[in-house]
Design a protein around this motif. Structure first.
Motif, mmCIF file in Angstrom:
data_model
loop_
_atom_site.group_PDB
_atom_site.id
_atom_site.type_symbol
_atom_site.label_atom_id
_atom_site.label_comp_id
_atom_site.label_asym_id
_atom_site.label_seq_id
_atom_site.Cartn_x
_atom_site.Cartn_y
_atom_site.Cartn_z
ATOM 1 N N ARG A 1 7.777 2.652 -17.068
ATOM 2 C CA ARG A 1 8.999 3.183 -17.664
ATOM 3 C C ARG A 1 10.176 2.253 -17.367
ATOM 4 N NH1 ARG A 1 8.331 7.132 -21.455
ATOM 5 N NH2 ARG A 1 6.607 8.489 -20.853
ATOM 6 N N LEU A 2 10.266 1.785 -16.144
ATOM 7 C CA LEU A 2 11.336 0.856 -15.793
ATOM 8 C C LEU A 2 11.148 -0.468 -16.529
ATOM 9 C CD1 LEU A 2 13.832 0.107 -14.205
ATOM 10 C CD2 LEU A 2 12.386 -0.415 -12.234
ATOM 11 N N ALA A 3 9.897 -0.937 -16.609
ATOM 12 C CA ALA A 3 9.622 -2.200 -17.296
ATOM 13 C C ALA A 3 10.015 -2.131 -18.767
ATOM 14 C CB ALA A 3 8.148 -2.562 -17.160
ATOM 15 N N ALA B 1 13.105 0.975 -27.379
ATOM 16 C CA ALA B 1 12.391 0.288 -26.315
ATOM 17 C C ALA B 1 10.892 0.550 -26.437
ATOM 18 C CB ALA B 1 12.887 0.762 -24.947
ATOM 19 N N LYS B 2 10.098 -0.386 -25.936
ATOM 20 C CA LYS B 2 8.659 -0.217 -25.963
ATOM 21 C C LYS B 2 8.265 1.012 -25.148
ATOM 22 C CE LYS B 2 6.115 -3.815 -25.009
ATOM 23 N NZ LYS B 2 5.452 -4.839 -24.176
ATOM 24 N N THR B 3 7.440 1.874 -25.690
ATOM 25 C CA THR B 3 6.981 3.056 -24.973
ATOM 26 C C THR B 3 5.594 2.777 -24.415
ATOM 27 O OG1 THR B 3 8.211 4.516 -26.438
ATOM 28 C CG2 THR B 3 6.445 5.505 -25.143
ATOM 29 N N PRO B 4 5.457 2.758 -23.096
ATOM 30 C CA PRO B 4 4.163 2.443 -22.504
ATOM 31 C C PRO B 4 3.135 3.536 -22.777
ATOM 32 C CG PRO B 4 5.714 3.132 -20.806
ATOM 33 C CD PRO B 4 6.493 3.002 -22.085
ATOM 34 N N ALA B 5 1.879 3.143 -22.741
ATOM 35 C CA ALA B 5 0.819 4.106 -22.968
ATOM 36 C C ALA B 5 0.790 5.143 -21.858
ATOM 37 C CB ALA B 5 -0.519 3.371 -23.043
ATOM 38 N N ARG B 6 0.484 6.371 -22.219
ATOM 39 C CA ARG B 6 0.405 7.430 -21.222
ATOM 40 C C ARG B 6 -0.975 7.417 -20.572
ATOM 41 N NH1 ARG B 6 4.422 10.952 -21.003
ATOM 42 N NH2 ARG B 6 5.967 10.998 -22.653
ATOM 43 N N HIS C 1 -1.843 -3.372 -13.585
ATOM 44 C CA HIS C 1 -1.510 -2.109 -14.246
ATOM 45 C C HIS C 1 -0.474 -2.329 -15.347
ATOM 46 C CE1 HIS C 1 -0.454 2.109 -14.790
ATOM 47 N NE2 HIS C 1 0.809 1.770 -14.603
ATOM 48 N N LEU C 2 0.569 -3.109 -15.051
ATOM 49 C CA LEU C 2 1.601 -3.357 -16.053
ATOM 50 C C LEU C 2 1.047 -4.155 -17.238
ATOM 51 C CD1 LEU C 2 4.718 -4.108 -13.814
ATOM 52 C CD2 LEU C 2 4.308 -2.086 -15.216
ATOM 53 N N ARG C 3 0.158 -5.106 -16.966
ATOM 54 C CA ARG C 3 -0.468 -5.844 -18.063
ATOM 55 C C ARG C 3 -1.278 -4.899 -18.948
ATOM 56 N NH1 ARG C 3 0.201 -11.193 -17.734
ATOM 57 N NH2 ARG C 3 0.514 -12.215 -15.714
ATOM 58 N N ALA C 4 -1.955 -3.957 -18.328
ATOM 59 C CA ALA C 4 -2.747 -3.000 -19.100
ATOM 60 C C ALA C 4 -1.863 -2.098 -19.961
ATOM 61 C CB ALA C 4 -3.604 -2.146 -18.148
ATOM 62 N N GLN C 5 -0.602 -1.955 -19.542
ATOM 63 C CA GLN C 5 0.347 -1.158 -20.295
ATOM 64 C C GLN C 5 1.034 -1.965 -21.407
ATOM 65 O OE1 GLN C 5 0.883 2.322 -19.694
ATOM 66 N NE2 GLN C 5 -1.023 1.889 -18.627
ATOM 67 N N GLY C 6 0.642 -3.221 -21.547
ATOM 68 C CA GLY C 6 1.171 -4.041 -22.633
ATOM 69 C C GLY C 6 2.255 -5.027 -22.246
ATOM 70 N N PHE C 7 2.544 -5.151 -20.941
ATOM 71 C CA PHE C 7 3.574 -6.096 -20.490
ATOM 72 C C PHE C 7 2.884 -7.395 -20.069
ATOM 73 C CE2 PHE C 7 5.234 -1.839 -19.740
ATOM 74 C CZ PHE C 7 6.424 -1.896 -20.468
ATOM 75 N N LEU D 1 0.349 -5.918 -4.682
ATOM 76 C CA LEU D 1 1.139 -6.352 -5.824
ATOM 77 C C LEU D 1 0.264 -6.733 -7.008
ATOM 78 C CD1 LEU D 1 4.270 -6.662 -6.123
ATOM 79 C CD2 LEU D 1 3.866 -9.112 -6.089
ATOM 80 N N GLU D 2 -0.861 -7.365 -6.747
ATOM 81 C CA GLU D 2 -1.745 -7.768 -7.837
ATOM 82 C C GLU D 2 -2.249 -6.548 -8.599
ATOM 83 O OE1 GLU D 2 -3.435 -10.063 -10.539
ATOM 84 O OE2 GLU D 2 -2.169 -10.808 -8.896
ATOM 85 N N SER D 3 -2.519 -5.473 -7.888
ATOM 86 C CA SER D 3 -2.954 -4.238 -8.540
ATOM 87 C C SER D 3 -1.862 -3.683 -9.441
ATOM 88 C CB SER D 3 -3.344 -3.208 -7.479
ATOM 89 O OG SER D 3 -3.603 -1.943 -8.063
ATOM 90 N N LEU D 4 -0.618 -3.728 -8.980
ATOM 91 C CA LEU D 4 0.502 -3.246 -9.790
ATOM 92 C C LEU D 4 0.718 -4.132 -11.014
ATOM 93 C CD1 LEU D 4 2.905 -1.473 -10.398
ATOM 94 C CD2 LEU D 4 4.201 -2.679 -8.610
ATOM 95 N N VAL D 5 0.590 -5.443 -10.847
ATOM 96 C CA VAL D 5 0.742 -6.359 -11.974
ATOM 97 C C VAL D 5 -0.348 -6.112 -13.015
ATOM 98 C CG1 VAL D 5 0.608 -8.784 -12.677
ATOM 99 C CG2 VAL D 5 1.982 -8.135 -10.692
#
Length: 254
Positions: A71-73, A30-35, A246-252, A240-244
């Protein structure tokens, strides 16, 4: 004539839990998100706001906690933000225990696909159909258990969590039902499949909290489980926009 809620089945509500190690580790491959640095948690008060998520929490879960949204994503095949498009009747299952197990379906219209949405035949026209337990049924003296009706109606879900509510969903296609289906519920569009969310897989934005814009307080609320069950990383975003983002910055991102 007495009316008493009876929980039909808790097992069916658990559906497909994410495959992970204790502490939210990802599967092999699985893709490992950036720490990133440990986040600072915003204030969070359960039950304050305009959404009533109690209808989603008819069953208790015993599950390995994911310590962050990324991690869930990484472990769920579908991740998307959108809005509630409506509610409809879901499948009714015969569990062999007498009372039938009723479900509702949350229709979500995807506005921001993050993972596994584009080109997926089971999400036609950007509509996602999420199967959820409808909760307890009401026992009636002299009425066979198979004819007992759910305590909460589809309209109750629509009132508690109305159309237009913003949400982020971590999903997988629901596997075949474990028990015989006595009623498939309202029909789905051609090609669409029911989706399942793990315990931490639904995050909603409470519009009342968002309007208030209280500094240091998150407008997000967990659906099936308290948002705080995952720790500080789940409480680090004001909306929610802030969380989205964040996930985009993690590569999603799609």
């Amino acid at each position: 004539m007495g009316r008493q809620p009876v929980l039909a089945l808790a097992l069916a509500a658990v559906m497909a839990l994410p495959a992970c190690a204790p502490g939210g580790g990802t599967e092999t491959g699985a893709k490992t998100p950036a720490r990133t640095a440990p986040p600072r948690a915003l204030a969070y008060v359960e039950g304050q706001g305009s959404l009533d998520v109690s209808l989603l929490r008819a069953a208790a879960f015993d599950f390995p906690v994911y310590e962050s949204p990324e991690r869930l994503a990484a472990d769920e095949p579908v991740v998307a933000a959108g809005v509630i498009d409506g509610w409809q009747r879901g499948p009714v299952l015969d569990t062999g225990t007498g009372a039938l197990d009723h479900h509702v379906v949350l229709r979500m219209r995807v506005t921001q696909p993050l993972k596994g949405v584009k080109g997926r035949a089971s999400i036609p026209g950007g509509l996602v159909f999420i199967e959820l337990t409808q909760g307890a049924v009401v026992s009636r003296r002299g009425v066979p258990a198979r004819r007992w009706k759910p305590y909460w109606s589809v309209k109750d879900f629509a009132k508690a969590l109305p159309s237009g509510t913003e949400l982020l969903a971590f999903l997988s296609e629901r596997p075949a039902h474990e028990f015989p289906v006595t009623d498939p519920g309202d029909p789905l569009p051609a090609g669409a499949k029911l989706m399942a969310a793990p315990p931490q897989g639904l995050v909603l934005e409470d519009p009342q909290r968002a309007r208030q814009g209280d500094d240091g307080v998150t407008a997000l609320v967990g659906g099936l489980e308290r948002l705080s069950s995952g720790g500080a990383a789940w409480l680090a975003h004001e909306d929610l926009e802030s969380l989205v983002r964040h996930l985009r910055a993690q590569g999603f991102s799609e």
